[in-house]
Design an enzyme around this catalytic site. Structure first.
Site, short mmCIF file in Angstrom:
data_model
loop_
_atom_site.label_atom_id
_atom_site.label_comp_id
_atom_site.label_asym_id
_atom_site.label_seq_id
_atom_site.Cartn_x
_atom_site.Cartn_y
_atom_site.Cartn_z
N ASP A 269 0.96 -1.22 -0.01
CA ASP A 269 0.06 -0.15 0.11
C ASP A 269 0.79 1.24 -0.07
O ASP A 269 1.22 1.66 1.18
CB ASP A 269 -0.93 -0.07 1.24
CG ASP A 269 -1.92 1.22 1.44
OD1 ASP A 269 -1.77 1.74 0.26
OD2 ASP A 269 -2.30 1.74 2.33
N LYS A 276 1.71 7.92 0.58
CA LYS A 276 2.20 8.03 1.80
C LYS A 276 3.56 8.46 2.10
O LYS A 276 4.21 8.59 0.97
CB LYS A 276 2.22 6.67 2.76
CG LYS A 276 0.82 5.61 2.54
CD LYS A 276 1.07 4.18 3.17
CE LYS A 276 -0.05 3.61 3.35
NZ LYS A 276 -0.86 4.00 4.41
N ARG A 350 -11.00 -0.43 2.93
CA ARG A 350 -12.61 -0.23 3.36
C ARG A 350 -13.19 -0.61 1.87
O ARG A 350 -14.44 -1.39 1.69
CB ARG A 350 -13.01 0.87 3.81
CG ARG A 350 -12.90 2.14 3.27
CD ARG A 350 -12.96 3.28 3.95
NE ARG A 350 -11.92 3.32 5.03
CZ ARG A 350 -11.58 4.22 5.85
NH1 ARG A 350 -12.53 5.22 6.06
NH2 ARG A 350 -10.59 4.01 6.77
#
Length: 500
Positions: A269, A276, A350
């Site tokens: 990720d 990030k 999610r």
């Protein structure tokens, strides 16, 4: 590591581990050995700070007159505190004390103090189980490690009055220990080795333990309409996969509906376009921890022939920035038909879980749903690295998960949900957005998002972001991937859902 059980007898080589209760209290076997060695054990304890507290150890050289090399005193605390978990910690303490000592074999004189509730055969098995969990090591990529840095311990023999019964008890625990190690392996693999396609291949191999495995490729996912999951994956060179694992261990049950376990499997990720910070991004190889736990749980259930019907579903994607990546502001249509405005591409887990939850309900009509995910950094702010966050729409389910976690030493903490939090994800242009309006209650908002994809079924969401990886050794968990959740779900099934 090999494990064996035998009747009490002093070995001719290796180390003898002797359990000691609070206040330096030796049991019958310990007192006998102390007498044979001229009081060596008693003198060593008096000359040290060792008192027999839980997990405390003291190594001493074996005196003249015996053939083995050393004695390891291991504290077990008070008898009334000697639970399954405490016995596992004793096994872990033995591993920690001897694994790099140069010793290859240890024989454990298991003296149980008065007041304990665990039977001797079960106690011996739990000690071995804890030692097996603590001895895990991910070293497949080490090529220049010096011999003295490598673990030396190869065999543990637990000496008990009922070795055959202990062996049978350990036989019921061993498949679970192997499933934990398998899960830790998956979480530890680097992302250049483990991607959505290769992880799906690992799952295919689980047919060897009796699971039915189906892999849904990108073509099938598009046909189904899993737009939320596909949106996360579209920036990666690796196509997404959804893996369905089935275990039908109770074909004659009155209620044949399966339990459904759902796992987030983001094999790496970056955050996508909402990228990030660079510092610590290497940790994001274990953002597939929820999927690994579901895979490990399904492996454990099949390996021990659990009398339950269960399905495990994992959504496997890689979240990368590229010219084809999902953009902030995009709107995707989920399998449920609900539309989602993607405000932050780093809130991707999610989206993956949403489509997997819908698929589980539409395809299998389960009795209940439990999803696991390294979903939010916010849960670490709330709970640190000691508890996983628990969210649920059903008190009975929540209480049973809490109890199972407590009994195996994988604690959960239930956090609130409610309409006020739910309103925070209303979108101006779609049915919902994937993040709230501010930084507050990030874990709760994530759970509220998932709840919108749950029909009228008992459901729980476990956020394991703070406990999927450990930066230090603990009693039965070496630093690295923890497999937190495998033992919890296995106990949850055994206690509340398995046919007797």
């Amino acid at each position: 590591m090999k494990f064996a059980f035998a009747k009490p007898a002093l070995p001719k080589s290796g180390t003898v581990a002797v359990t000691v209760a609070t206040d330096r209290a030796l049991g019958a076997a310990g007192r006998d050995l102390d007498q044979k060695t001229g009081g060596t054990l008693s003198r060593a304890m008096k000359a040290s700070r060792f008192t027999g507290k839980k997990e405390e150890t003291l190594a001493i050289l074996a005196p003249a007159g015996v053939e083995f090399d050393r004695v390891l005193l291991v504290g077990v605390g008070k008898g009334e505190d000697l639970s399954e978990g405490a016995l596992q910690a004793v096994g872990g303490a033995i591993i920690a004390a001897l694994d790099k000592s140069g010793e290859a074999e240890v024989s454990v004189l298991l003296d149980l103090p008065d007041g304990g509730t665990v039977a001797p055969d079960a106690a011996a098995a739990e000690l071995a189980f804890g030692a097996q969990l603590r001895s895990y090591r991910f070293d497949k990529y080490r090529t220049t490690e010096k011999k003295e840095a490598k673990p030396s311990l190869k065999k543990i023999i637990v000496l008990t009055a009922e070795p055959d019964a202990a062996k049978r008890a350990y036989g019921r625990l061993e498949p679970l220990a192997e499933a934990v190690a398998y899960t830790r392996d998956l979480v530890s693999e680097p992302a250049n080795v483990l991607n959505p396609e290769s992880l799906a291949d690992h799952c295919r191999d689980l047919t060897d333990v009796g699971l039915q495995v189906e892999v849904l490729d990108l073509k099938k996912l598009r046909k189904l309409g899993m737009g939320a999951l596909i949106g996360v994956a579209q920036g990666s060179a690796f196509e997404p996969r959804v893996v369905v694992m089935r275990w039908d261990g109770a074909p004659d049950a009155e209620d044949r509906r399966p339990l459904a376990f759902i796992g987030k499997g983001v094999t790496f990720d970056t955050g996508g376009i909402s990228i990030k910070p660079a510092a610590g991004m290497e940790d994001m190889k274990w953002d597939m921890g929820g999927a690994a736990v579901v895979i490990g749980t399904m492996r454990a259930l099949a390996a021990r022939k659990a009398k339950v019907n269960a399905v495990g579903i994992v959504g496997l994607v890689e979240n990368m920035p590229s010219g084809t990546a999902q953009r902030p502001g995009d709107v995707v249509t989920s399998l449920s038909g609900q539309t989602i405005e993607v405000i932050n591409t780093d809130a991707e887990g999610r989206l993956v879980l949403a489509d997997c939850l819908t698929y589980a309900q539409e395809t299998f009509k389960p009795r209940l749903l439990v999803d696991l995910a390294t979903l939010t950094g916010a849960v670490i702010i709330a709970l640190g690295h000691e508890h996983a966050g628990l969210f649920a729409n059903d008190d009975w389910l929540a209480e049973n998960l809490l109890a199972a976690g407590k009994s195996v030493g994988e604690p959960l903490w239930r956090l609130p949900m409610g309409d006020a939090y739910d309103k925070d994800i209303n979108s101006d242009i779609a049915d919902m957005k994937n993040v709230g309006s501010g930084r507050g209650a990030g874990s709760i908002v994530g759970a509220q998002f998932l709840k919108r994809f749950v029909e009228d079924l008992p459901w729980a969401h476990i956020d394991i972001a703070g406990v999927a990886w450990s930066k230090k050794d603990t009693a039965i968990v070496p630093k690295g991937g923890t497999a937190f959740g495998v033992r919890l779900l296995d106990r949850f099934v055994a206690n509340y859902h398995e046919s007797k």
